[in-house]
Design a protein around this motif. Structure first.
Motif, short mmCIF file in Angstrom:
data_model
loop_
_atom_site.label_atom_id
_atom_site.label_comp_id
_atom_site.label_asym_id
_atom_site.label_seq_id
_atom_site.Cartn_x
_atom_site.Cartn_y
_atom_site.Cartn_z
N PHE A 547 0.85 -1.18 0.00
CA PHE A 547 0.00 0.00 0.00
C PHE A 547 0.90 1.24 0.00
N HIS A 548 0.51 2.27 -0.75
CA HIS A 548 1.32 3.50 -0.82
C HIS A 548 0.39 4.69 -0.99
N TRP A 549 1.01 5.88 -0.73
CA TRP A 549 0.25 7.12 -0.86
C TRP A 549 0.28 7.58 -2.31
N LEU A 550 -0.86 8.12 -2.76
CA LEU A 550 -0.96 8.57 -4.15
C LEU A 550 -1.60 9.94 -4.16
N VAL A 551 -0.92 10.90 -4.88
CA VAL A 551 -1.50 12.24 -5.07
C VAL A 551 -2.48 12.12 -6.22
N SER A 552 -3.74 12.14 -5.91
CA SER A 552 -4.75 11.88 -6.95
C SER A 552 -5.00 13.11 -7.80
N SER A 553 -4.94 14.34 -7.22
CA SER A 553 -5.19 15.56 -8.01
C SER A 553 -4.48 16.74 -7.35
N THR A 554 -4.23 17.80 -8.19
CA THR A 554 -3.51 18.98 -7.73
C THR A 554 -4.31 20.21 -8.10
N GLN A 555 -4.44 21.13 -7.12
CA GLN A 555 -5.15 22.36 -7.37
C GLN A 555 -4.24 23.36 -8.09
N PRO A 556 -4.79 24.41 -8.79
CA PRO A 556 -3.93 25.44 -9.44
C PRO A 556 -3.05 26.16 -8.40
N CYS A 557 -1.92 26.60 -8.91
CA CYS A 557 -0.94 27.29 -8.03
C CYS A 557 -1.47 28.70 -7.70
N GLU A 558 -1.39 29.04 -6.46
CA GLU A 558 -1.84 30.36 -6.01
C GLU A 558 -0.61 31.13 -5.48
N ALA A 559 -0.35 32.33 -6.13
CA ALA A 559 0.83 33.14 -5.72
C ALA A 559 0.57 33.77 -4.34
N ALA A 560 1.69 34.00 -3.71
CA ALA A 560 1.55 34.55 -2.36
C ALA A 560 1.04 35.97 -2.39
N ASP A 561 1.49 36.76 -3.40
CA ASP A 561 1.03 38.13 -3.48
C ASP A 561 -0.25 38.25 -4.28
N ARG A 563 -0.62 37.69 -7.38
CA ARG A 563 -0.47 37.96 -8.80
C ARG A 563 0.51 36.99 -9.42
N CYS A 564 1.78 37.01 -9.01
CA CYS A 564 2.78 36.12 -9.58
C CYS A 564 3.86 35.94 -8.55
N GLY A 565 4.73 35.03 -8.90
CA GLY A 565 5.82 34.77 -7.99
C GLY A 565 5.58 33.48 -7.23
N ALA A 566 6.31 33.34 -6.11
CA ALA A 566 6.20 32.11 -5.33
C ALA A 566 4.81 31.98 -4.72
N GLY A 567 4.38 30.72 -4.59
CA GLY A 567 3.07 30.44 -4.05
C GLY A 567 2.98 28.98 -3.58
N SER A 568 1.80 28.49 -3.42
CA SER A 568 1.57 27.10 -2.97
C SER A 568 0.36 26.53 -3.72
N GLN A 569 0.33 25.18 -3.74
CA GLN A 569 -0.81 24.50 -4.34
C GLN A 569 -1.20 23.30 -3.47
N ALA A 570 -2.46 23.04 -3.38
CA ALA A 570 -2.99 21.96 -2.52
C ALA A 570 -2.99 20.63 -3.29
N HIS A 571 -2.71 19.51 -2.50
CA HIS A 571 -2.71 18.16 -3.06
C HIS A 571 -3.77 17.32 -2.35
N ILE A 572 -4.47 16.43 -3.11
CA ILE A 572 -5.39 15.43 -2.52
C ILE A 572 -4.66 14.10 -2.53
N VAL A 573 -4.44 13.50 -1.32
CA VAL A 573 -3.60 12.32 -1.15
C VAL A 573 -4.50 11.16 -0.70
N PRO A 598 5.05 23.72 -2.54
CA PRO A 598 5.47 24.99 -3.13
C PRO A 598 5.28 24.98 -4.63
N CYS A 599 5.03 26.18 -5.18
CA CYS A 599 4.89 26.33 -6.62
C CYS A 599 5.22 27.79 -6.97
N GLU A 600 5.23 28.10 -8.25
CA GLU A 600 5.58 29.47 -8.69
C GLU A 600 4.70 29.81 -9.85
N VAL A 601 4.16 31.06 -9.80
CA VAL A 601 3.36 31.59 -10.89
C VAL A 601 4.24 32.55 -11.67
#
Length: 1609
Positions: A547-561, A563-573, A598-601
Motif C-alpha cells: 500500500f502506498h500514498w498517491l496524489v490523486s489531483s492537484t489544485q492550481p498554483c496560487e501566488a503569495a502576493d 499575482r505572480c511569484g512564489a506560491g503554494s498548491q494543494a494536493h489530494i492524497v 510549493p509552486c511558482e506563478v
C-alpha cells in the motif's frame, strides 16, 4: 335317486347342511311360469319370468321376484284395478340362493339353433315383400358338469335363469326355381317323314323357402321332311340293350334264387309299360365264405368274399318297346352275370382319449384351445363299401379359461451397450487413409436383444427363449454415442508484471517480496492427460510495498502576493493498494506527503515551462547484467522570457530519467504433475458396494494426489520458498473410486428340441444345443466372464422306427359265378369265363404278429390289391403258347421283342387270327443305364462364404468373390427325370461369381482456409472439397454439392479492427518565421514524426497503407510563441464527452489555464470553449451488430456428434465504422446474447443388417421349381450419408432336381356298352404313373414310368375313380341328357345382403324324347345342388324391347346380364301387348303408339267433341283429285310409309282431340296479322316522296337519324 344322492355327497364335502336344504327346496318350492287368470273376457293377468335368487348368504334364505301386470284381451296394458285382485299372481317367493360350489356343479346346455320356420298359425301376408317372420327352436337341458349327465331342470333354475328355447327370425321370401334360356333347336330325329326336335335349358338356382318348382326343362316340337320314308325304312329297327348290374350278393340255394329271379313282362295292359318287375321274398340269411377259402387263414387276413351280380339283356324296338331277343341278331349274347367282391364298409376302432388341451393358460386374447382324439382303422373298405370316416376329431376347449393360470409373459431384454465405435461410420477411403486412433465425436454402439419369459410372480428370469415368443417390435439394437474430442487448454495472454508485493499483504514479513503476473483459463482441457500449464509466474524483489500514498489531483498554483511569484498548491492524497484502489489510510505505513506544496506563478516577461509528462513505460521488465530498466518524462518551454524576465531552465533539465524494474530476471512458478489414480482413503471401510438388481453401482469417495514443485524457469526445481506460497496449487483432491463390476450372464437357454418319435435305421445321431448371453462385462477387477457360452450334446437315443409290412399270401383259385346262378339265366353253357381270384393280405410287425392296418398304411404304404380278375378257359377259347424270352439288346435306345404262337384248333379259328385281340409279338425298349446331366433353371444368387463359429461378431461383407449354383437335371435317353445320384456329383453346377463392392462417394481433402471476408470485425472464412468419384453400386451418397460439384464449409472469423495504428512522436519546438518579423515570438510552425506500426509490437514502422489514411494524424501544424508581454495559456484540455446516445441539444466544453498574466493593458483569451454535439461529427452512437449462427462446428478429429454453433458481435459506430469490441464494452452497452450454442451433427450411419438365416428347406420335394430361401432383416436403416441398405434382403438357391412321380388320370372315354348297342355302360380312363418336373398342368412334359415308382403314393386305382357309369340311349328311347355344368355360386340375399355364409350351385338333366309314342315311359327331369364358397348376391329385373306395332318382348334378366326364367316378380311384369280404351272398332282404325285410336294410312281421323275417334274418312286428293271432301276439323295424312306415319304421329295438330282449335293457333294468327301491318307501314314510309320547301334559301341536307359512329350519339 342316484343322481340326487350323488349331488348330495359332493355338496356335503364342501358345505355341511347345504345338501339337505337344497333337497327340501326341490320338493317344497313350486314355480309357476306365465299365469293367466281371467276376471272376465276382456282383462287378464300377465307375469314375467322369475328373476335371480337374491340374498345375503347362500342357502334357502333367498328371494325371487317377477313382474305382474294387467292386460286387455287385445294386448294393450291396463290399470291393475281392471283385473281381479284376488287372483293376482304372487310377485315374490322364497328360493334357494346358489353357492359358488353349486354353480360349478351344474350348468345349462343348449344346442344349436334349428332352422327358421314360418310361425305356425300366424297371419301371413298376401304378398311377401322382403321376408317373412319365423321362429327357430333349440333344446335346453340341465347337465351335471362332472359326467355331462342330465338332471332335473329345477336344479339349474335355482342357479341361473333358463336360456330361451325359441327366438324370432326372418325367412326370405320364397324364391322360385330359376332356369336359363332355351338352347337352340336340335336336328330332326328322323331323316325322313315325321320326327321330333327338342331344345333344353338348365337349372341355375333351385327353389328355396317354398318357392315354385322348376318348370319343364325340355321343349319338343314335330319336324317333317318333304320326302316321305320308303316302305322298307318305315319298319322297326332293333337294338340290343343291357341293363345295369345288380348289387353284389352272395350265392344262395337254387330255389331261393328262383324266388328272386328277374322276368320280362310283355303284356300290354300293364299299369306301367315295358316295366321290369322283380319279385323278392324277404329272407334272412347268414353270409358264409366260399368253398375255396382256406381254413388256416385268420379272418382278419382273408376277410374278402366273392359274390355275383347280374344284369338284364333286352331287345328294344325303335318305338321303345321290348321285343324278343331273337330279333336282335348278334354273334354272341352279352354276359349277364359276373363275379364281384362283396362290399364291406370301413371299420374303425373306438375313439381314443382326448389329448391335453392346447390352451393350458389364460391368455389376453381369449382365444380358445383345441384338443384332439384319434382312432385307427380296423378294416379298409373293399368292393365299393362305405369310405372311411375321419380318423381325427378336434374340438374347442378352455374357451374362457377363468380357472386356468395366467399365461407367461415374454419380454425383450438387452445386454449392456458395447463400446462407442466411430470406425463403422467411416467410408472405405477414410478408413484406409485416416489415423483411426485419433477419431472422436459421434459414433454408434450396439447391443444384443434376447427374449425371456416372465412368470406371474415378481421374480426375474433371464433364461433366453425363442425370439418368436416376444412381441413383434424389438428394442433398438443400435444407438448413437459420442467419444469426447481432446481439447487443449486455452489460456489468456500474460498480464503485465505487478508491483513488488509481500506474499501476504495482510501479514507482511521481512523485506522480501514478489512481483507476479498471471493468466487465466479460457477453456478447460478435455480428453487430455495433461492439465493446463502454470497460471502464475513470480520474481523476487526487495522492499515490497503493498500500500502506498498517491496524489490523486492537484489544485492550481496560487501566488503569495496574489499575482505572480512564489506560491503554494494543494494536493489530494489517498492510500491505495497495488491495483490503485483506495484503502483505509492506516494500511499505508509511511507518512503521507504534505497537503500543500510549493509552486511558482510566472510573472509577465518570465519564461513559462510546461508541465511534466507522464513517466514512459519501463524499458525492461527486469534487470540483468547487461541491461536495466529506465523510464523518462519531459517538459517543454511554452513562452520564452522577456527582457528582464526570469530565464528558462537549461535544456538538460527538460528531460528526467529514473531506474525501474531493478530486480533480476529470474522467474519462478509452481508446476503440478498429472493427477494420480483414485485410491482408497485409509479411513474408508468398503469401497465397492454393488447392486446387481439394476446393474448400477454406488462407489466410495477416494483421493487423488499429485506432486507440486517450485520451478525456476529454464532451470528446473528449486526449493519451495523461492515461490510464493499463496499461489501454490492443491496437491490432493477427492474423487470417486472406480466401481468393480462382475460379469453377469443369463442362465442357459432350454436345450433345443430333439427329434421325437423314432429314428430310421442307420440314421446319424442328432445333437441339441443351448446358449447363454453376456448381459454385463466385468470391469475394474470384477469376476471374469465364463469361457463357455454354447454347449452341445447328443440327443438321447430314440427307439428305431417300427417295421411294419404287408404280408401277402398266394392267389387263390379263380372263382366263377356258381352253377346254381348260371342255370337260371339264358345263354349259359359251360362253367368258364371271367371270374375273380383273391389273396390274403395282412399287416404284420417285426415279430410277424398281426398288427393294426393303420400302422402298415403309415409305414408300408397303400395296401396291395386283394382281388383281381381272372379267366377260366372255355373250350372255344383261343389257346396260345407261352411267351418266348426277349431278344438281346444291341445298345441303349434299341428295342427287344418276344413271340408266342397259336396252338391246337386255335390256328384255324378266324377270331384267333385277329392280332388286335391276340397279339403274337410284343416289343419293349431295351433297358439303358446311360444318363445325361443338363443344367436346368436359373442361376442362384451369388452366395458369399460365411464365417464359422458360434455367435461370431463380425462385420457383414457385402461384396467379393462367391459362388452361384444352378441345378442339374439328370435324365435318361427318353428325357425322363431320374434320381440325380445316377449322374453323380452334388446335383449342382457351381460357378465363381463376383459381387461388386460398393464404391463410396470420394471427395478431395479440405483446401486451405481463405482469408477472413471482413477486414475489420466478424466475417467468414471458407474452405472446400470437390468431387473426385461418384458413388457406385450402393455406396455412400455424396453430400449436397453445388453446380461445380463442390461442398463448402464456412466458419466465422474475426479481424482485429486496429491491428495497425499511427505512432506519434512529440512535436518539435515551434519555429518562428524570422523573415517578416525578426523576433523570437509570434506565429511559427512545428512538426512531428508519424509512423504506421503494429499495435501489439513496438517495432519498426510498416507500410503506411496498412493504417487507415482517413485517421492519419497531421505531421505538422502552425504554432504561436507568446511574446514577453503576451498572456500565456496552457494547452486545451480534452473536450468533454457528449452523452450516449448522442443528443444534439447538448454542448461539449474544454478548458485551459492562464499560466502568465500579460502586461498592463492586455487581456488573456478565454479559458473555456463550447461546441454543440453533432451526430457523426463530434459525437457518435454505438451499438452491437450480431452475426448469423454458423454451421455446427466439430473437432478436426470428429466426423459427427456434439458440436458448437457460434456467432460474432461487432461494435458498430453510427457512421458505419466497425470498431474494437472494447469501445462498446467501455460504454457499458448491454450484450446479453448467447454467442455459443450446442448442436449435433447427425452421424452417417450405415445400414446395419442381421445375420443370414439358415437356408430353409426346399419349397417342394421334387421337380424343377424347388427353392431354398434365406433372408436377413434390417436392424438399422441408413441415416444421413450412410451406406444405404442393399436391395437384396433374401437369397434363393435351387433345390436338387428330383423326379416327381404321380398317378395321372387320363381323359374319360366315350360311353361304352359291352356286347350291346345301347343301355347301361361305362366310361373309362387310365391311371398312369408318370414322372414330371413338378408342373402337372404341362401334361406334355410327363413321361410314363413303371407303376412301382408310384406305389408309395396313396393315390390308388379305385374303380370309382377309373370307371363312371353312363348310358347310351337306344333308338326311340326317352332319356336324360348329360349333366349341365354347375351354375355360378349364388347366395340368398335380402336387399343385397346375404342371409347365408355359403352359397348354392345347381346342375340339371333334361328329358329328351325321340319318338312321340314313347313319351309315357320318360324319366323325370332331375337337378341337384351343392354348397359353394365365394358366392354373390344377384338381383333380377324385367327387361323390354321396343314396340313393334302393339307388341314387344319382355324377359327377366339377372344382374350379371344372364337372361333367365324365374326370379323376377310376376306382378311387376310389363305388358307385352298395347290396348286402346275404348277399343278401336271403327273401320280403318288401329291402336297407335300413344294408346289412342287412329286411322290407317290414306284416312283422316274425325274426332268427337270429347276427343275420341268418331270415324275415319278418305283423305281427299289421293284418288286422282276426283273428290273434294269437306271435313269439320282434321288434317291431311300424307304418305303411307312408316316414316311418314311416324311424322304424322308427331306433327303439329291445330285441333285438339275434343275438336276445338288449340290456343297456339290463335296466337300464331295474331302474330301473323301484326307482322303484315308492320310490313305495310315500313313500305309506306320508304316509298313516300319528301315535300320541297318554297323559300329561296339554299337546299339543306336532310336530317338522318342514323348512328355515324360518334361516341356522343
Amino acid at each position: 335317486m342316484s343322481r340326487h344322492h350323488g349331488y348330495c355327497m359332493v355338496a356335503w364335502t364342501r358345505m355341511t347342511g347345504s345338501c339337505l336344504l337344497l333337497s327340501l327346496s326341490l320338493i317344497v318350492i313350486q314355480g309357476r311360469g306365465d299365469v293367466e287368470l281371467a276376471k272376465d273376457d276382456r282383462y287378464e293377468w300377465k307375469t314375467g319370468q322369475w328373476g335371480r335368487c337374491m340374498g345375503d348368504d347362500c342357502g334357502p334364505g333367498g328371494v325371487q321376484t317377477r313382474s305382474v301386470w294387467c292386460v286387455h284381451a287385445e294386448g294393450w296394458a291396463a290399470a291393475v284395478s281392471s283385473c281381479p285382485l284376488a287372483d293376482m299372481p304372487q310377485q315374490q317367493r322364497r328360493c334357494f340362493r346358489e353357492c359358488d360350489l353349486q354353480r360349478e356343479l351344474f350348468e345349462w346346455e343348449t344346442s344349436e339353433w334349428g332352422a327358421c320356420t314360418l310361425t305356425p298359425g300366424g297371419p301371413q301376408p298376401a304378398e311377401c315383400v322382403m321376408a317373412q317372420h319365423g321362429v327357430q327352436w333349440r333344446s335346453v337341458r340341465c347337465m351335471r358338469t362332472s359326467d355331462r349327465s342330465a338332471v332335473t331342470e329345477r336344479v339349474c333354475e335355482f342357479l341361473s335363469r333358463r336360456p330361451a328355447e325359441e327366438q324370432a327370425c326372418l325367412i326370405p321370401c320364397p324364391r322360385p326355381c330359376i332356369v336359363s334360356d332355351f338352347s337352340t333347336w336340335s336336328a330332326c330325329s328322323a331323316s325322313c317323314g315325321v320326327g321330333l326336335q327338342h331344345r333344353t335349358r338348365a337349372v341355375l338356382a333351385a327353389p328355396v323357402y317354398g318357392g315354385a318348382s322348376c318348370p319343364n326343362l325340355t321343349q319338343t316340337r314335330p319336324c317333317e321332311h318333304l320326302r316321305p320314308c320308303p316302305g322298307s325304312e318305315g319298319e322297326f329297327r332293333y337294338s340290343l340293350k343291357v341293363g345295369p348290374w345288380t348289387e353284389c350278393r352272395l350265392p344262395h340255394h337254387k330255389e331261393m334264387w328262383l324266388s328272386g329271379r328277374t322276368t320280362l313282362d310283355f303284356s300290354t295292359d300293364s299299369g306301367e309299360r315295358n316295366s321290369v318287375q322283380r319279385q323278392v321274398r324277404s329272407t334272412h340269411h347268414t353270409p358264409h365264405h366260399h368253398r375255396h377259402h382256406q381254413r388256416h387263414l385268420s379272418p382278419k387276413v382273408l376277410d374278402i368274399e366273392i359274390g355275383y351280380q347280374t344284369r338284364q339283356v333286352r331287345c328294344m324296338r325303335s318305338d321303345g318297346k321290348n321285343s324278343m331277343l331273337s330279333l336282335c341278331t348278334q354273334d354272341s349274347i352279352p354276359v349277364t352275370f359276373q363275379s364281384c367282391v362283396m362290399p364291406r364298409d370301413c371299420e374303425t376302432s373306438e375313439w381314443g382319449p382326448w389329448n391335453p388341451c392346447s390352451k393350458s393358460c389364460r391368455a389376453l386374447d381369449l382365444s380358445p384351445g383345441y384338443r384332439t382324439r384319434t382312432r385307427s382303422l380296423k378294416q379298409v373298405p373293399i368292393g365299393g363299401g362305405e369310405e372311411c370316416p375321419g380318423l381325427e376329431d378336434k374340438e374347442a376347449c378352455n374357451i374362457i379359461g377363468d380357472l386356468l393360470p395366467e399365461c407367461p409373459r415374454y419380454v425383450w431384454k438387452n445386454t449392456d451397450w458395447g463400446e462407442c465405435q466411430i470406425q463403422p461410420l467411416l467410408s472405405t477411403h477414410d478408413r484406409r487413409h485416416g489415423n483411426l486412433s485419433l477419431l472422436c465425436g459421434g459414433g454408434i454402439q450396439t447391443r444384443e436383444t434376447y427374449c425371456v419369459q416372465v412368470p406371474g410372480d415378481a421374480k426375474e428370469v433371464t433364461r433366453p427363449v425363442n425370439k418368436r415368443l416376444c412381441p413383434a417390435k424389438t428394442p433398438p439394437a443400435v444407438q448413437p454415442c459420442s467419444i469426447p474430442c481432446p481439447q487443449d487448454c486455452l489460456l489468456s495472454p500474460w498480464s503485465p508484471w505487478g508491483s513488488c508485493l509481500y506474499d501476504d499483504c495482510l501479514d507482511p514479513q521481512g523485506r522480501k517480496g514478489f512481483r507476479q503476473r498471471a493468466r487465466h483459463v479460457l477453456r478447460e482441457p478435455a480428453g487430455m492427460t495433461q492439465d493446463c500449464p502454470h497460471l502464475v509466474e513470480s520474481m523476487a524483489c526487495e522492499d515490497p510495498v503493498c500500500f502506498h500514498w498517491l496524489v490523486s489531483s492537484t489544485q492550481p498554483c496560487e501566488a503569495a502576493d496574489g499575482r505572480c511569484g512564489a506560491g503554494s498548491q494543494a494536493h489530494i492524497v489517498l492510500c491505495v493498494d497495488s491495483e490503485g484502489e483506495a484503502v483505509p489510510s492506516e494500511r499505508c505505513q509511511d507518512d503521507p506527503p504534505p497537503s500543500l506544496g510549493p509552486c511558482e506563478v510566472p510573472c509577465p516577461g518570465d519564461c513559462v515551462p510546461g508541465a511534466w509528462s507522464s513517466w514512459s513505460p519501463c524499458s525492461h521488465s527486469c534487470s540483468s547484467r547487461n541491461s536495466e530498466g529506465r523510464q523518462s518524462r519531459t517538459r517543454t518551454v511554452l513562452a520564452p522570457p522577456g527582457q528582464g524576465g526570469k530565464h528558462c531552465p537549461p535544456a538538460s533539465t527538460l528531460e528526467d530519467w529514473r531506474p525501474c524494474n531493478q530486480h533480476p530476471c529470474i522467474v519462478f512458478y509452481w508446476e503440478a504433475s498429472p493427477w494420480g489414480p483414485c485410491t482408497e482413503e485409509p479411513s474408508a471401510s468398503d469401497p465397492n458396494v454393488t447392486s446387481s438388481s439394476d446393474r448400477s453401482s454406488t462407489c466410495a469417495v477416494g483421493i487423488q494426489t499429485r506432486k507440486v514443485s517450485c520451478m525456476k524457469i529454464n532451470v528446473g526445481p528449486v526449493v519451495p520458498k523461492r515461490c510464493p506460497e499463496s499461489s501454490r496449487p492443491d496437491a490432493t483432491r477427492p474423487c470417486l473410486l472406480p466401481c468393480r463390476r462382475d460379469c453377469i450372464v443369463t442362465a442357459f437357454s432350454e436345450w433345443t428340441s430333439c427329434p421325437s418319435g423314432c429314428q430310421p435305421v442307420n440314421s446319424t445321431m442328432t445333437t441339441q444345443s443351448r446358449y447363454r448371453i453376456i448381459m454385463q462385462k466385468s470391469t475394474n477387477g470384477g469376476q471374469e466372464c465364463p469361457d463357455t457360452l454354447h454347449e452341445e450334446r447328443e440327443c438321447e437315443s430314440l427307439p428305431v422306427c417300427p417295421t411294419y409290412r404287408w404280408k401277402i399270401h398266394k392267389w387263390h383259385q379263380c372263382t366263377l359265378v356258381p352253377d346254381s346262378v348260371q342255370q337260371g339265366l339264358t345263354g349259359v353253357g359251360e362253367s368258364c369265363g371271367r371270374g375273380l381270384e383273391i389273396r390274403g393280405v395282412a399287416c404284420v410287425g417285426e415279430d410277424e404278429e398281426l398288427a393294426n392296418v393303420t400302422e402298415c398304411l403309415q409305414w408300408a404304404g397303400a395296401m396291395p390289391p386283394r382281388a383281381r380278375p381272372c379267366w377260366v378257359p372255355c373250350k372255344d377259347d383261343c389257346t396260345l403258347s407261352s411267351w418266348s424270352k426277349f431278344t438281346d439288346c444291341a445298345d441303349c435306345g434299341g428295342w427287344r421283342t418276344r413271340k408266342r404262337t397259336l396252338t391246337g384248333r386255335s390256328k384255324k379259328q378266324p377270331k384267333c387270327q385277329r392280332s388286335e385281340l391276340y397279339p403274337l409279338v410284343e416289343t419293349e425298349p431295351c433297358p439303358c443305364t446311360d444318363f445325361r446331366a443338363q443344367p436346368r433353371g436359373n442361376w442362384s444368387s451369388c452366395v458369399l462364404p460365411e464365417s464359422r463359429g458360434w455367435r461370431a461378431q463380425r462385420e457383414l461383407h457385402e461384396c467379393g468373390q462367391g459362388l452361384r449354383h444352378r441345378a442339374v437335371a439328370c435324365t435318361d435317353r427318353d428325357g425322363r427325370l431320374v434320381d440325380p445320384a445316377l449322374c453323380g456329383g452334388s446335383g449342382y453346377v457351381e460357378e465363381v461369381c463376383l459381387i461388386p463392392c460398393p464404391l463410396d462417394c470420394k471427395l478431395s481433402d479440405w483446401s486451405a482456409w481463405s482469408a477472413c471476408s471482413a477486414p475489420c470485425g466478424s466475417g467468414v472464412k471458407v474452405r472446400s472439397k470437390w468431387l473426385r468419384e461418384k458413388p457406385f453400386n450402393g455406396g455412400r451418397p455424396c453430400p449436397k454439392l453445388d453446380l461445380k460439384n463442390q461442398v463448402y464449409e464456412a466458419v466465422p472469423c474475426y479481424s482485429e479492427c486496429s491491428q495497425y495504428t499511427w505512432a506519434l512522436e512529440s512535436w518539435s519546438a515551434c519555429a518562428v518565421n524570422m523573415v517578416d518579423t525578426p523576433s523570437s515570438c509570434g506565429e511559427g510552425v512545428q512538426s512531428r514524426k508519424v509512423r504506421c506500426v503494429r499495435k501489439d509490437t513496438v517495432g519498426d514502422a510498416v507500410d503506411s497503407s496498412l493504417c487507415d489514411p482517413e485517421e492519419a494524424p497531421p505531421s505538422g501544424q502552425t504554432c504561436f510563441v507568446p511574446c514577453p508581454e503576451d498572456c500565456v495559456m496552457s494547452q486545451w484540455s480534452q473536450w468533454s464527452s457528449c452523452p450516449s446516445p448522442c443528443e444534439q441539444s447538448v454542448v461539449r466544453t474544454r478548458q485551459r489555464q492562464t499560466l502568465r498574466l500579460p502586461q498592463t493593458g492586455s487581456t488573456c483569451p478565454e479559458e473555456s470553449q463550447a461546441d454543440r454535439c453533432v451526430l457523426n461529427s463530434t459525437c457518435f452512437n454505438y451499438h452491437y451488430n450480431l452475426s448469423d449462427w454458423s454451421t455446427c462446428l466439430l473437432s478436426e478429429s470428429a466426423i459427427c456428434g456434439q458440436g458448437v454453433k457460434v456467432r460474432q458481435l461487432n461494435c458498430v459506430r453510427s457512421d458505419g465504422a466497425v470498431l474494437e469490441l472494447s469501445v462498446c464494452e467501455e460504454l457499458l452497452l448491454p450484450a446479453e446474447w448467447q454467442l455459443t450454442m450446442a448442436c449435433v451433427v447427425d452421424c452417417p450411419v450405415n445400414c446395419l443388417l442381421s445375420e443370414w438365416t439358415p437356408w430353409s428347406s426346399c419349397s417342394i420335394t421334387c421337380g424343377f421349381q424347388g427353392q431354398m430361401v434365406r433372408s436377413r432383416g434390417v436392424m438399422q436403416q441408413a441415416h444421413e450419408q450412410g451406406r444405404p441398405c442393399p436391395s437384396q434382403l433374401s437369397q434363393t438357391k435351387p433345390c436338387p432336381i428330383r423326379p416327381c412321380y404321380t398317378w395321372l388320370l387320363g381323359d374319360w372315354s366315350s360311353c361304352w356298352v359291352e356286347g350291346a348297342q345301347c343301355g347301361e355302360g361305362v366310361r373309362e380312363r387310365n391311371l398312369t404313373c408318370v414322372v414330371h418336373g413338378g408342373d402337372l398342368l404341362d401334361v406334355s412334359s410327363a413321361r410314363a414310368v413303371g407303376a412301382e415308382k408310384c406305389e408309395d403314393r396313396l393315390r390308388g386305382a379305385e374303380g370309382r375313380e377309373l370307371q363312371l357309369p353312363c348310358s347310351v340311349p337306344c333308338p326311340g328311347d326317352c332319356h336324360l341328357t348329360e349333366w349341365s355344368s354347375w351354375s355360378c355360386c349364388q347366395l340368398t340375399c335380402l336387399n343385397g345382403r346375404s342371409f347365408e355364409t355359403t352359397g348354392q350351385q345347381a346342375r340339371s338333366r333334361a328329358v329328351v324324347i325321340q319318338v312321340p309314342e314313347n313319351q309315357d315311359s320318360c324319366p323325370q327331369q332331375v337337378f341337384e345342388t351343392r354348397p359353394c364358397k365365394d358366392g354373390r348376391c344377384h338381383s333380377y329385373e324385367w327387361r323390354t324391347s321396343g314396340w313393334k306395332g302393339n307388341e314387344r318382348s319382355v324377359w327377366c334378366q339377372r344382374s350379371d346380364g344372364v337372361n333367365v326364367t324365374g326370379g323376377c316378380v310376376p306382378q311387376e311384369m310389363p305388358t307385352t301387348i298395347r290396348h286402346c280404351y275404348p277399343p278401336c272398332t271403327k273401320p280403318f282404325s288401329h291402336c297407335t303408339q300413344r294408346g289412342v285410336c287412329g286411322c290407317e294410312a290414306g284416312y283422316t281421323e274425325v274426332m268427337t267433341a270429347h276427343g275420341f275417334l268418331d270415324y275415319c274418312t278418305r283423305t281427299p286428293g289421293l284418288d286422282n283429285n276426283k273428290a273434294d271432301v269437306k271435313i269439320n276439323s282434321g288434317r291431311f295424312k300424307p304418305g303411307t310409309s312408316q316414316i311418314q306415319e311416324f311424322f304424322h304421329e308427331w306433327s303439329l295438330k291445330p285441333v285438339g282431340p275434343d275438336g276445338r282449335v288449340k290456343m297456339w293457333v290463335y296466337g300464331l294468327t295474331a302474330g301473323g296479322f301484326a307482322l303484315i301491318v308492320l310490313v305495310i307501314a315500313l313500305s309506306f314510309l320508304l316509298c313516300k316522296t319528301p315535300v320541297q320547301s318554297k323559300s329561296s334559301s339554299p337546299p339543306q341536307k336532310p336530317l338522318t337519324l342514323a348512328y355515324d359512329g360518334d361516341v356522343d350519339m
